[in-house]
Design a protein around this motif. Structure first.
Motif: not given
Length: 374
Positions: A112-128
């Protein structure tokens, strides 16, 4: 893996390739996607490579600055974001640029904090997650919360779950290791493992040193969210039964009276819809009951209540569990017997049955009000 950056070249390469594959699956074959690095792959920790992925689609180019961290603890995320911000001002890539944090796993709060700050994220299980201009990718994949994740302590084994439960029930209290072990009915070593993990997640504060050290839960909502995620991935031993009562609205009272008559010598507690609705009335009425007992005690409860097996048309569910379900049960007023703790009641509402989601939302607000008073 030491440090906050995943500095091993092999690990970085594998992580970037996994990200490239996930982006290719999400975008399709029209895009050219490649991993790039702006510095020496043998660089030291302080000058670790600027990993990136470049996406070219028709006439547009998007460069993703990637910070790969070995764990998703808040400190690691903050450090990764700081490095991404430093890279942003000195960027040499053409086209649009967005920062991304990649990790083995990320908490809902970190996402949530990454989204609100304008950053993307990736988890190695495939979440993107990636949102920038006309780009929008939002993929959430189950990270199998019951399975222990690499580098992260599993908080929800039987004994550790007792510690989690005790911290939530006493979230307004500074506790020593001895006090917490007594409340959780487990060892101080188990308490120490859980507390160390929660301190890393910044959900628990500590003060003092040595025997005088005390800890206090400061983010009960995040801890409950993590427990709920794990709870919904389980398969409980549940059997369904039927018994006749003249007034279904008084079912809990009738069952409590029968149980009291038999003077059972094992622990039990009402949970689920009817019990939660007694505390936070949302539904106009309930006509079924859920009773949680320890593993192996289901048949004893069925015999005591003279229940009949009912695959269809059941009004009683007997749930057999190990762990924390019967910890902190309480005697309810109005002669309704024992109720599970408010946290077990809330977790058991997350099963998607009937109007349980509506009741769970109201019950969560009830818990949040209790936290605010503390």
């Amino acid at each position: 893996m030491a440090g906050t950056r995943a500095a091993r070249p092999g690990f970085r390469k594998q992580s970037l390739q996994a990200l490239v594959n996930s982006l290719a699956d999400a975008i399709g074959t029209d895009a050219v996607i490649q991993a790039v690095s702006a510095s020496d792959p043998d660089a030291s920790e302080k000058s670790a490579p600027d990993d990136a992925v470049r996406i070219q689609l028709q006439n547009s180019v998007l460069t993703i600055d990637v910070e790969i961290v070995s764990s998703g603890y808040p400190r690691d995320i903050r450090n990764a974001v700081r490095r991404l911000n430093l890279r942003k001002n000195a960027h040499r890539h053409p086209g649009d640029v967005i920062g991304m944090v990649a990790a083995q796993s990320l908490s809902p709060g970190s996402k949530r904090e990454l989204k609100e700050s304008g950053f993307a994220y990736y988890e190695f299980v495939g979440s993107l997650f990636l949102k920038h201009g006309f780009w929008l990718i939002n993929i959430e994949k189950n990270s199998n919360p019951v399975r222990k994740k690499e580098g992260v302590v599993d908080l929800f084994t039987d004994a550790r779950e007792n510690v989690v439960h005790a911290l939530l029930m006493h979230n307004d209290t500074w506790l020593s290791g001895t006090e917490l072990a007594r409340l959780a009915q487990t060892s101080q070593y188990t308490c120490s493992l859980v507390l160390q993990e929660l301190i890393l997640r910044e959900w628990v504060n500590e003060e003092g040193k040595g025997p005088g050290k005390r800890r206090k839960l400061i983010r009960p909502g995040l801890l409950l969210d993590a427990w709920a995620e794990n709870w919904q991935g389980r398969n409980a031993q549940e059997s369904r039964w039927y018994t006749f009562v003249e007034n279904p609205g008084l079912l809990l009272g009738e069952l409590a009276e029968r149980i009291d008559t038999h003077q059972l010598d094992f622990a039990w507690a009402f949970t689920g819809t009817a019990a939660a609705n007694t505390i936070v009335p949302v539904l106009t009425g309930t006509d079924s009951a859920e009773i949680v007992v320890a593993d192996g005690d289901g048949h004893l409860m069925a015999e005591a209540l003279n229940l009949k097996p009912a695959p269809k048309g059941a009004n009683i569910s007997l749930v057999e569990r190990r762990g924390a379900s019967l910890l902190f049960r309480s005697k309810c007023a109005d002669r309704l017997g024992y109720f599970a703790s408010p946290y077990i009641l809330y977790l058991d509402l997350l099963n998607g049955r009937g109007r349980n989601k509506e009741l769970a939302d109201s019950f969560r607000k009830h818990l949040e009000l209790l936290w605010q008073r503390n």
